[in-house]
Design an enzyme around this catalytic site. Sequence first.
Site, PDB file in Angstrom:
ATOM      1  N   CYS A  70       0.694  -1.175  -0.187  1.00  0.00           N
ATOM      2  CA  CYS A  70      -0.114   0.077  -0.008  1.00  0.00           C
ATOM      3  C   CYS A  70       0.881   1.265  -0.055  1.00  0.00           C
ATOM      4  O   CYS A  70       0.335   2.471  -0.031  1.00  0.00           O
ATOM      5  CB  CYS A  70      -0.981  -0.015   1.336  1.00  0.00           C
ATOM      6  SG  CYS A  70      -0.175   0.032   2.890  1.00  0.00           S
ATOM      7  N   CYS A 139      -1.718  -2.173   8.557  1.00  0.00           N
ATOM      8  CA  CYS A 139      -1.290  -1.018   9.362  1.00  0.00           C
ATOM      9  C   CYS A 139      -0.932  -1.440  10.992  1.00  0.00           C
ATOM     10  O   CYS A 139      -0.009  -0.747  11.272  1.00  0.00           O
ATOM     11  CB  CYS A 139      -2.581  -0.054   9.402  1.00  0.00           C
ATOM     12  SG  CYS A 139      -3.078   0.473   7.905  1.00  0.00           S
TER      13      CYS A 139
END
Length: 168
Positions: A70, A139
Amino acid sequence: MAAATGAGRLRRAASALLLRSPRLPARELSAPARLYHKKVVDHYENPRNVGSLDKTSKNVGTGLVGAPACGDVMKLQIQVDEKGKIVDARFKTFGCGSAIASSSLATEWVKGKTVEEALTIKNTDIAKELCLPPVKLHCSMLAEDAIKAALADYKLKQESKKEEPEKQ
């Protein structure tokens, strides 16, 4: 003066474009905010411990990690006192709201912990606290990896400090 005039023209042009485009109902405008849990929004809008510490200091560990999938990049730093307690933590993150929130929460959680206690922080705990959806788990993994990298850097500095001959 010319810059201010140019900025004013740009603002008026942008407003004109917005006024000409079809308006979305308020319900649709607020929909993206519902994609993030309120804890993520809080840490994103009010991030804790943003900044940097002196990476050359022997009592500062720096972890720099990234997610190729990402493009998120996270730098997390810890400052450890002579008793082995983390007394400060800072982060800088380039990424989405979940990455920033994970970094912010991680710095809050490591403060006050010993180096060994900080190693027990897991991405699953971060994800659970922030109510991250499965698509955003990477994340929280970045935050755990950044903590581990910062701790490893700190430990490496401590080992090299022991190996240095004492100055007389």
